[in-house]
Design an enzyme around this catalytic site. Structure first.
Site, PDB file in Angstrom:
ATOM      1  N   GLU A   1     -15.696   7.201   5.784  1.00 45.07           N
ATOM      2  CA  GLU A   1     -14.942   6.480   6.814  1.00 45.07           C
ATOM      3  C   GLU A   1     -14.911   7.341   8.071  1.00 45.07           C
ATOM      4  O   GLU A   1     -15.465   8.447   8.090  1.00 45.07           O
ATOM      5  CB  GLU A   1     -13.523   6.168   6.338  1.00 45.07           C
ATOM      6  CG  GLU A   1     -12.697   7.396   5.991  1.00 45.07           C
ATOM      7  CD  GLU A   1     -11.320   7.067   5.427  1.00 45.07           C
ATOM      8  OE1 GLU A   1     -10.807   5.963   5.657  1.00 45.07           O
ATOM      9  OE2 GLU A   1     -10.755   7.937   4.744  1.00 45.07           O
TER      10      GLU A   1
ATOM     11  N   ARG B   1       0.838  -1.207   0.000  1.00 42.66           N
ATOM     12  CA  ARG B   1       0.000   0.000   0.000  1.00 42.66           C
ATOM     13  C   ARG B   1       0.873   1.257   0.000  1.00 42.66           C
ATOM     14  O   ARG B   1       0.563   2.240  -0.669  1.00 42.66           O
ATOM     15  CB  ARG B   1      -0.937  -0.009   1.214  1.00 42.66           C
ATOM     16  CG  ARG B   1      -1.959   1.125   1.171  1.00 42.66           C
ATOM     17  CD  ARG B   1      -3.015   0.992   2.247  1.00 42.66           C
ATOM     18  NE  ARG B   1      -2.478   1.164   3.592  1.00 42.66           N
ATOM     19  CZ  ARG B   1      -3.191   1.020   4.709  1.00 42.66           C
ATOM     20  NH1 ARG B   1      -4.476   0.685   4.638  1.00 42.66           N
ATOM     21  NH2 ARG B   1      -2.644   1.190   5.884  1.00 42.66           N
TER      22      ARG B   1
ATOM     23  N   LYS C   1      -2.409   7.205   1.370  1.00 43.94           N
ATOM     24  CA  LYS C   1      -2.145   7.442   2.803  1.00 43.94           C
ATOM     25  C   LYS C   1      -0.995   8.447   2.892  1.00 43.94           C
ATOM     26  O   LYS C   1       0.167   8.096   3.096  1.00 43.94           O
ATOM     27  CB  LYS C   1      -1.831   6.119   3.518  1.00 43.94           C
ATOM     28  CG  LYS C   1      -1.985   6.205   5.022  1.00 43.94           C
ATOM     29  CD  LYS C   1      -2.063   4.833   5.647  1.00 43.94           C
ATOM     30  CE  LYS C   1      -1.900   4.865   7.154  1.00 43.94           C
ATOM     31  NZ  LYS C   1      -2.943   5.568   7.886  1.00 43.94           N
TER      32      LYS C   1
END
Ligand code: PXG
Length: 283
Positions: free
Chosen positions: A182, A50, A149
């Protein structure tokens, strides 16, 4: 404490980065938060993968190949004798000038910190969390894609401040179309009539690694898990709500915008999945 900086371990006192690092000047970089359970780094490959995808999406070249970076994460954990803890893996754009241009930054800066984690208090799991709806809308996918991220967490931090201002610990964020995205540092699930629902990550959430593991554990236990867009009403009318994340693991929500969820205690499916998760990470 030993910190991995660039290409070696250094003492904490010597772990210093330049004030010209664009990670500091612009929040230009990517990171991962990773757990160590019972001497084993949890889902290390998934976190490394990721990180590389996030970096690729912002055209940041990580100056180590994935295998070397994974080995360096392990070396940092070993050097600090971390058996149960937390790893922060950061790659910044590196040293540049006082100007936005990332192309002047010659080399990405790798930082790996492995420390003992401050666990959430036990009563959060037993009694559940209160959460609110944030007014701060999750980043538009055409601005900073929520799947990246990145080191720029201001979007989530502004929503977290709303939660703290209202005396609760977490906030639910909605996307630009009004669908549930989220929480500020966790993915969201609901349960209704025994079926588990969660927004697709295209609704504006990180592709959470805990989320994926929990979906797999739930399906293995013969629960039905459906990814679909959720609106605020779906949370108001849920039998259970729970959040998943590296820090939170699986945590029940018992109050949403001052609406009691279920009987005001974490629900049975939430508790079952928390138990299964705890067993899984230590096996
Ligand atoms: N959404 C966001 C915005 C996150 O930051 C998650 C979902 C859950 O993803 P993972 O892969 O962790 O299941 C995160 C991750 C902390 C902390 O200290 C928060 C995260 C990770 C590590 C530590 O609150 N958030």
């Amino acid at each position: 404490m030993k910190i991995w900086l660039d290409d070696k371990l250094v003492d904490q006192e010597d772990a210093k980065v330049s004030v010209f690092d664009h990670g500091l000047l612009y929040g230009d970089g990517v990171f991962e938060g990773i757990r160590v359970y019972a001497n084993k780094i949890f889902e290390l490959k998934a976190h490394i993968d990721r990180l590389f995808v996030s970096a690729h999406a912002i055209r940041l070249k990580i100056p180590q190949d994935p295998e070397t970076l994974a080995a360096n994460v392990q070396a940092t954990v070993d050097a600090n004798n971390i058996t149960d803890g937390y790893i922060r893996l950061v790659v910044t754009r590196g040293v540049g000038t006082l100007g936005l241009n990332p192309l002047v930054c010659e080399k990405g800066q790798v930082i790996i910190i492995a420390d003992n984690i401050k666990l959430y208090p036990k009563e959060y799991y037993e009694n559940g969390l209160k959460v609110i709806s944030a007014n701060t809308v999750r980043n538009h996918p055409l601005s900073l894609p929520p799947q990246v991220k990145s080191l720029n967490y201001l979007n989530n931090i502004l929503a977290k401040l709303e939660a703290l201002d209202r005396g609760v610990f977490e906030a639910i964020m909605y996307n630009h179309m009004g669908y549930v995205a989220e929480a500020t540092g966790d993915n969201v699930f609901i349960v209704r009539d025994g079926i588990i629902y969660t927004p697709p990550t295209s609704a504006g959430s990180l592709e959470g690694i805990t989320r994926r593991v929990v979906i797999e554990l739930a399906e293995k236990s013969n629960y039905t898990v459906i990814e679909k867009d959720l609106v605020r009403y779906d949370l108001c009318s849920a039998d259970e709500i729970f959040l998943t994340g590296t820090a939170a693991e699986v945590i029940g929500v018992v109050d949403f915008d001052n609406i009691k969820i279920g009987d005001g205690k974490p629900g049975p499916i939430t508790m079952d999945l928390l138990k299964k998760f705890e067993t899984y990470v230590r096996q």
